[in-house]
Structures are given as C-alpha cells and as structure tokens.
Design an enzyme around this catalytic site. Structure first.
Site, PDB file in Angstrom:
ATOM      1  N   PHE A 250       0.834  -1.216   0.000  1.00 16.38           N
ATOM      2  CA  PHE A 250       0.000   0.000   0.000  1.00 16.38           C
ATOM      3  C   PHE A 250       0.865   1.261   0.000  1.00 16.38           C
ATOM      4  CE2 PHE A 250      -3.836  -2.324   2.012  1.00 16.38           C
ATOM      5  CZ  PHE A 250      -4.416  -2.503   0.772  1.00 16.38           C
ATOM      6  N   GLU A 377      -5.128   0.893  -9.362  1.00 16.40           N
ATOM      7  CA  GLU A 377      -4.670   1.704  -8.211  1.00 16.40           C
ATOM      8  C   GLU A 377      -5.846   2.166  -7.352  1.00 16.40           C
ATOM      9  OE1 GLU A 377      -1.726   1.565  -7.691  1.00 16.40           O
ATOM     10  OE2 GLU A 377      -0.731   1.326  -9.616  1.00 16.40           O
TER      11      GLU A 377
END
Ligand code: TGC
Length: 397
Positions: A250, A377
């Site tokens: 992340f 994304e």
C-alpha cells in the site's frame, strides 16, 4: 485562429520553481518528439515500444523522486508534472513510468536491503532494467488482503506458488516485486504467521511465466500480463526486509496513485486542447461551433475542471514534499482527477462530433485509456470507501 495555450490562461506556471518548469518542459519535449509521432500507430498495433524505455531513463524520469542509486532526487511536484506531460501523450507511457518508478523501484528503495538497492536500482533508473509489481490476483484487485499467493521456506530458499493478474510490463521485465503470504507459523521470517511479504524475483527464474493479456481496448500501447508462479525458488535474501504486512504494497500504491492525480489531468488537458482548437476551426450553420453558447459552456466547464484538478494536484504535491500527505488526501485526488478527466474526454468527443470517434484526434484513445486508470490503483468505489471511512470513522468494506 490559433487556440491560446490553455496552461497560460490561469498562470499556474507562476506557482512552480524554475527546476520544476525545466522538468515539465523536458517531459513535454519527450512526449511531443518521441511519443506523439508514433502513439496512434502503436495503440492501433498494440505495440509497446521497448526502445523508449531507455529514452525515459536518459531523461531521468525513472524513479526520479527517489534519492541516490542513480535516481534524480527530484521533488514530488516535479515528478507530478512529468506524469502530466507524459499522460497528455498517452496513459500507457505514464503508466510505464509509474510501474517502474512509483511501484517497483519505490518498493526496493523503501523496503530493500542495501545489497538489493545496489543490485537493481541504478539499472532501473537508467532504463537498462525493467521492473514490475505483482500484487493483484485473478480473483480481484480491490482486496489484496484476500491474497492466496504463498511463499514457503525450504532450507535457504523461498518457494513461491500462486497467480497474479494485470501486472504491467511483466513479460518484458527483468525483475518482479512479488507480494506473497508467508506460510510460516513460527514467525521466524516475518512479523507473525501469514504476513504478506515482498520478494525480488528475477523473471528468468524457473516457474515464473508472464503472459500478456490480449483483447484490451484500453492501454493498447502498453503491456499487462497474467503471471503464473509455479514453484518459483528464490534465495532467502530475495525477501524485502523492510516490508511486513499489507502496508508494504500500500505504501507503493500511494506513490503510484499520487502520480495518477497529475497524469489524468494531462489526458484531460489534451482532450480539452483538441476540442478547443476544433471549436474555432470547424464551421456549422455558417460559423465556428465555438461561437455557440452550448459549446462555450462545455469548454468553460472542461477548463474549470482541468484547472481545479491541477491546483489540487499541486496542493497534494506540496503536502507530499513536506511529508504530510495522507492516503485519504491521495484518494480525493485520484478519485477527482480520473473521474473529471473521463467526463472531459466525453465532452470533448461530443464537440468533435463524428470525427471525435476517429484516431485523427486523441480523444477516444484517452477516454479508453482512462477507463483503465479509473480501475487500477483503487477504483472510484474503493476511494469513495476510503473517504467514507475517513469521514464517518466506519469502514464499509
Ligand atoms: P487493511 O487490510 O485493514 O490494512 C492493511 C494494512 O495496510 C495499511 N494501509 C495502508 N498503508 C499505507 N497506505 C495506504 N493507503 C494504506 N491503506 C491501508 C493499514 O493501515 C494496515 O496496516 P497495519 O500496519 O495495521 O497492518 O486495509 P484497509 O482496511 O485499511 O484497506 C482496505 C482497502 C479496501 C482500502 C484496501 O484494501 C485498498 O486500498 N484496496 C484497493 C487495492 C488496490 O488499489 N488495488 C489495485 C492495485 S493496482 C495493481 O496492483 C496493478 S499495478 C499497476 C500495473 O502493474 O500496471
């Protein structure tokens, strides 16, 4: 009539440093001289032009926001401006720079050992080596916590089994950053059993197979692959020592999402420029279509969203340079930029009328590409949920 350069109307240049303007100009030159002349053909032919990787490296764009190891050490705003100019040409080339610099190189730079950094980063910065970032799996990209790719320890090696999907550049890459769940109840090799860890896997390793995904009507000038990981053996030191848990990948997605905030506004600007020029040269009912109030209203709304989007990107960039940018703020930017860029592409297409569906204009290509950008994304919905959680304190996923 020559359309005014829209980026001079609002004088955003005044908010940039000389160095940032130089980076932007360099990217604009590469986009105009190296990408624009070939991009319609490459998109049509589904061709990723490998030789441009070195051009990107020579220009200093690869990992340009990272310090040391042959990277340029530029600021976040400079990097954003480069993303904007490259995506004004084509999202596929901004995506390449994102995958290489924001994902693969960032993972190694943030979490790698000194030896791993020395081995991979200089060649990747120069464009001599290509990296890819293998997180998403075939069962879906929104929930990496459901990852099933696993790494088992056997003697001095890790053995990785699993599958990945939508992995940019994997069939051309030299090294893959593979995220896998460590099957290790003892906790000796990770922070607890089943921690997600990253592994640097040379793509020549036996059992590593990358197959380009065919049939894409978007991002046709770049390559995304299915990965099969079948008993892939790597040495113990292939693991990234600095990342344990999903905050590792992340942390890299944050970098790539930040680049998209800027990049999507490049695609939007390109659509607006095409529509603006056409509105002054195309005559219907005896006058330029830009003389019609409805067309001017569309142009004005598109322009407002481009300017707002770039200002938002600039604000996020300045926060990032101060080390103060949060994931929720990035979600605001990613959600807004891509959503508005797509709307701008659709409005531009309507101004171009029938010609807008042809490749005489870049608009349909940008619209098609932006459908991918909207999905990868973190989809719109994921970013809405991140913001919903930030606002309410309640996670809805
Ligand atoms: P959760 O599973 O509870 O949290 C795991 C850990 O991660 C931390 N975290 C973050 N850290 C840094 N930045 C962020 N943006 C972070 N978001 C979460 C979290 O604090 C926790 O840390 P720790 O230390 O407590 O373990 O995750 P969550 O509940 O916070 O997040 C849920 C959700 C849905 C927001 C998250 O799963 C998410 O963002 N999903 C979307 C994933 C996504 O964007 N997938 C698409 C990837 S695109 C791609 O892989 C292709 S690469 C491009 C190419 O190759 O072309």
């Amino acid at each position: 009539v020559i359309a005014p350069r829209i980026d001079t109307v609002f004088d955003l240049d005044a908010l940039l440093t000389d160095e940032e303007r130089e980076w932007q100009q360099r990217a604009r030159t590469v986009a105009q001289e190296r990408i624009l002349p070939i991009i319609e053909d490459d998109f049509e032919q589904k061709h990723f032009r490998r030789e441009l990787v070195k051009v990107m490296g020579d220009a200093g764009f690869l990992g340009m926001h990272l310090q040391g190891y042959g990277c340029a050490g530029a600021g976040a705003v400079a990097y954003g401006l480069v993303c904007l100019e490259l995506e004004a040409a084509d999202s596929g080339w901004r995506t390449f720079v994102s995958v290489q610099g924001s994902l693969a190189m960032s993972a190694i730079h943030k979490y790698g050992s000194e030896e791993q950094k020395q081995r991979w980063l200089p060649g990747m910065a120069a464009g001599d080596l290509i990296g890819c970032f293998a997180l998403t799996e075939p069962q879906g990209g929104s929930d990496p916590a459901a990852m099933i790719t696993v790494a088992r320890r056997e003697g001095d090696e890790w053995i990785i089994d699993g599958a990945k999907r939508w992995i940019g550049l994997a069939s051309l890459a030299d090294v893959a950053v593979v995220w896998a769940r460590v099957d290790d109840a003892s906790g000796a090799y990770g922070a607890g059993a089943s921690a997600v860890r990253g592994f640097l896997v040379p793509t020549t390793t036996a059992g590593f197979t990358a197959t380009p995904i065919d049939g894409k009507l978007s991002m046709r000038a770049s390559v995304q692959c299915d990965l099969d990981l079948d008993g892939v053996r790597v040495p113990a030191d292939a693991m990234l020592p600095g990342a344990s848990g999903l905050s590792g990948p992340f942390g890299c997605l944050n970098e790539a999402r930040y680049g998209i905030v800027w990049g999507a506004m490049g695609a939007a600007r390109s659509c607006l420029e095409a529509a603006l020029e056409r509105s002054m040269t195309r005559e219907v009912f005896g006058r330029p279509i830009g003389a019609n109030q409805l067309t001017q209203a569309k142009l004005a709304d598109m322009f407002v969203e481009v300017e707002k989007g770039v200002l938002l990107a600039l604000h996020l960039g300045r926060l990032k340079e101060r080390g103060a940018l949060t994931p929720a703020q990035i979600s605001v930017g990613k959600l807004n930029s891509v959503r508005e860029a797509l709307e701008i592409a659709h409005q531009a297409r309507s101004i171009l009328a029938g010609d807008g569906i042809t490749n005489a204009f870049p608009v349909m290509r940008h619209a098609a590409n932006l459908e991918s950008v909207r999905t990868y994304e973190g989809t719109d919905e994921i970013h809405q949920l991140v913001l919903g959680r930030a606002l309410t304190g309640i996670a809805a996923f």
